[in-house]
Design an enzyme around this catalytic site. Structure first.
Site, short mmCIF file in Angstrom:
data_model
loop_
_atom_site.label_atom_id
_atom_site.label_comp_id
_atom_site.label_asym_id
_atom_site.label_seq_id
_atom_site.Cartn_x
_atom_site.Cartn_y
_atom_site.Cartn_z
N ASP A 1 0.84 -1.20 0.00
CA ASP A 1 0.00 0.00 0.00
C ASP A 1 0.87 1.25 0.00
OD1 ASP A 1 -2.38 -1.39 0.03
OD2 ASP A 1 -2.60 -1.32 2.21
N GLN B 1 -0.95 6.98 -6.64
CA GLN B 1 -2.03 7.90 -6.30
C GLN B 1 -2.14 9.01 -7.36
OE1 GLN B 1 0.39 8.45 -2.99
NE2 GLN B 1 -1.08 7.71 -1.48
N ARG C 1 -2.11 -1.05 -8.34
CA ARG C 1 -3.43 -0.55 -7.95
C ARG C 1 -3.39 0.96 -8.14
NH1 ARG C 1 -4.12 -1.19 -2.08
NH2 ARG C 1 -4.80 -3.33 -2.46
#
Length: 305
Positions: A133, A162, A181
């Site tokens: 993460d 991000q 991700r």
């Protein structure tokens, strides 16, 4: 204006170490039980089994904040390994997400890397995947550097980028071929490093998704925004991008009907399922993301009374 004040307030609370410590004594109250799957490995495996039965795949995350002692980092590593072993033993369709600070990044970089290697060895043996993460910007470059080092040996590890960061698209280019991700971003960052305007963030987010998909890289689109989800579906159909090259991801406890609908349409829909005693910081960031989440949490709290 009210929405911005609400977001800043909950992001401020998420970093409060005193409240975080107190939250461990409160247990999963204040609505957190709706979005955190218990505090033990057994409890989260039960939740994952239920989600799998609905056609949803999962990633689980043992929550942790403010890890500043080696004993805590060692414990986090052990829980991650126990979680991977439990996934293998139960046969659930699930992988693992984790944070580098939880494994000791703020204590000693090499300690953190050693912990990651131990975890990835177990993941490789059990044929699983580990997602690092992304945390706040102060850990951003270290995370990418450690990922690059680990990728020299392991192909079963990826991370998160991000879209609110100015450097998002540039960093994405250097991560071609890495399973990523992609998210909009959940931390409060300076205008020097991050876009502040929602429309600009959404625009950059879509551009990054398309950029990564067009390189043939596996892409996890993590959003609850149904408009963006529909745009991604249309884009993939237009460019003949197979469903096996991407997946959608959402958080446990949010937009559950939409999650099941996406799975029924034949897309891979992965649910991010957090668990553990250290739930406070995660929960505050969820409240900060959308004002609607506050009423959602309060509803859950009073429904238990």
């Amino acid at each position: 204006m009210v929405e911005k004040l609400s977001k800043n307030f909950f992001l401020y609370l998420s970093k409060n170490k005193v409240l975080n410590k107190g939250a461990k004594r409160w247990g999963l109250k204040l609505g957190a039980a709706q979005v955190v799957a218990g505090v033990t490995v057994d409890s989260v495996m039960k939740v994952v089994k239920v989600l799998n039965s609905k056609g949803l795949v999962c990633t689980v995350d043992h929550l942790g904040e403010f890890v500043l002692h080696r004993e805590e980092a060692n414990h986090s590593m052990k829980v991650c390994i126990d979680t991977l072993e439990a996934i293998s033993a139960t046969g659930v369709n699930c992988n693992l997400s984790l944070k580098l600070t939880q494994l000791g990044l703020d204590i000693d970089r090499q300690l953190c890397i050693d912990h990651m290697r131990a975890i990835l060895d177990v993941a490789k043996r059990t044929n699983n995947f580990v997602r690092i993460d992304m945390e706040d910007y102060s850990h951003y470059h270290q995370t990418l550097e450690i990922l690059a080092e680990l990728r020299k040996t392991y192909d079963n590890v990826g991370t998160v980028l991000q879209a609110y960061l100015h450097s998002g698209k540039k960093d994405l280019e250097s991560l071609r071929g890495v399973p990523l991700r992609l998210v909009k971003g959940a931390y409060k960052e300076s205008p020097k490093v991050a876009f502040q305007d929602k429309e600009r963030i959404d625009e950059n987010y879509l551009e990054m998704i398309k950029q990564h998909l067009l390189t043939g890289s596996y892409t996890a689109i993590a959003t609850h925004d149904h408009r963006i989800i529909e745009q991604v579906k249309r884009f993939c159909k237009k460019w003949n991008i197979p469903k096996s090259q991407f997946e959608f991801q959402m958080l446990y406890g949010f937009r559950t009907e939409l999650q099941e609908q996406i799975a029924k349409e034949g897309y891979k829909m992965r649910v991010y399922v957090p668990f553990g005693h250290d739930w406070y910081g995660y929960f505050m960031r969820r409240l900060a993301e959308r004002p609607q989440n506050v009423s959602f949490a309060l509803k859950g709290f009073f429904s238990k009374k």
